[in-house]
Design a protein around this motif. Sequence first.
Motif, PDB file in Angstrom:
ATOM      1  N   TYR A 132      45.079  43.940  37.993  1.00 43.79           N
ATOM      2  CA  TYR A 132      43.981  42.975  37.194  1.00 43.79           C
ATOM      3  C   TYR A 132      42.486  43.779  37.492  1.00 43.79           C
ATOM      4  CZ  TYR A 132      41.114  38.757  36.112  1.00 43.79           C
ATOM      5  OH  TYR A 132      40.399  38.184  35.627  1.00 43.79           O
ATOM      6  N   ASP A 148      39.150  39.607  31.822  1.00 34.59           N
ATOM      7  CA  ASP A 148      39.231  38.070  31.525  1.00 34.59           C
ATOM      8  C   ASP A 148      39.872  37.831  30.383  1.00 34.59           C
ATOM      9  OD1 ASP A 148      37.653  38.248  33.974  1.00 34.59           O
ATOM     10  OD2 ASP A 148      35.939  37.594  32.954  1.00 34.59           O
ATOM     11  N   ASP A 170      47.029  37.911  36.500  1.00 38.83           N
ATOM     12  CA  ASP A 170      45.717  37.458  36.404  1.00 38.83           C
ATOM     13  C   ASP A 170      45.584  36.269  37.266  1.00 38.83           C
ATOM     14  OD1 ASP A 170      43.374  35.861  35.739  1.00 38.83           O
ATOM     15  OD2 ASP A 170      43.668  36.258  33.708  1.00 38.83           O
ATOM     16  N   HIS A 172      43.676  34.213  37.959  1.00 35.71           N
ATOM     17  CA  HIS A 172      42.962  33.069  37.399  1.00 35.71           C
ATOM     18  C   HIS A 172      43.947  32.127  36.587  1.00 35.71           C
ATOM     19  CE1 HIS A 172      39.316  34.383  39.221  1.00 35.71           C
ATOM     20  NE2 HIS A 172      39.445  35.496  38.399  1.00 35.71           N
ATOM     21  N   GLU A 235      39.334  36.083  43.548  1.00 39.15           N
ATOM     22  CA  GLU A 235      39.331  37.307  43.596  1.00 39.15           C
ATOM     23  C   GLU A 235      39.015  38.184  44.830  1.00 39.15           C
ATOM     24  OE1 GLU A 235      37.713  39.545  40.218  1.00 39.15           O
ATOM     25  OE2 GLU A 235      38.101  37.809  38.960  1.00 39.15           O
TER      26      GLU A 235
END
Length: 291
Positions: A132, A148, A170, A172, A235
């Motif tokens: 990532y 993103d 990812d 998120h 993160e």
Amino acid sequence: MRTTTAILLLLILLMVLLRACVDGYRPVIIVHGIFDGPKQFQTLALFINETHPGTEVTVVDLYKHMSSLKPLWKQVQNFHRAIEPIMEKARDGVHLLCFSQGGLICRALLSTTPNHNIHNFIALSSPLAGQYGDTDYLQQVFPGCVKDMIFLVCYNRVGQRVSICQYWNDPHHRPSYLKNNKFLPVLNGDTPHDKIKSWRENFLHIKKLVLIGGPDDGVITPWQSSHFGFYNSKERVVEMRNQEFYRNDTFGLKTLSARGDLSLCLCSGVKHMHWHSNFTVFTNCIEKWLT
């Protein structure tokens, strides 16, 4: 006459001992990374033969350069076909030395091959827990995209035809990663499947797992992914022993560690494309595992 006979016997004995020494080195199979090919690993093969003369070194000549972007399960299938004859001939087993994306291919080979004779598995700067990050490699595949937004490309049927999407993790969008990524969460056991138990048993056939990486890599992001660490949703890097797949021992990593068969090697100052041509990395992290 007796002196001549003694000298001949001594020479024969030395030849036998030398042959035994040479035969003592297991074959080494090297699997390249994304956008690489056998040519990039000539120096590494030279290192091996200089330190362990007579070692059979094979750099698998498959999925070179742009073809390395093909789906990983397809690559795993064909890499297996390529190395199977080498394994069958090696009575005492073989070593796997795998770079970058190749480390994921080798992990999948280990897990999906019953009764393999792979002795040591050395993962050289591989995104074992995923990738990532905005890197030059990412821009080669998806020009103009930022990290993103890559999940929109990767986490669907079309995106899963591209190798890098199959280990794009990812932090998120974890639910989407678990649902739509067909490679890494399956391999890690984060996504339940009916082969988890057998894959774990296969993986644990190895004698040693050697993980090599470092903070100046510049491509593997976070670099701790080469040691099975990865980002949380903020993160922040969560190290290997606090990862869910380690705590649950889904594919055998915790068991390997408990056995004393997990080795981590950290090297600073090494850029991604220099790992396999750096003699210090070889002597400090690789050489002793190739006997």
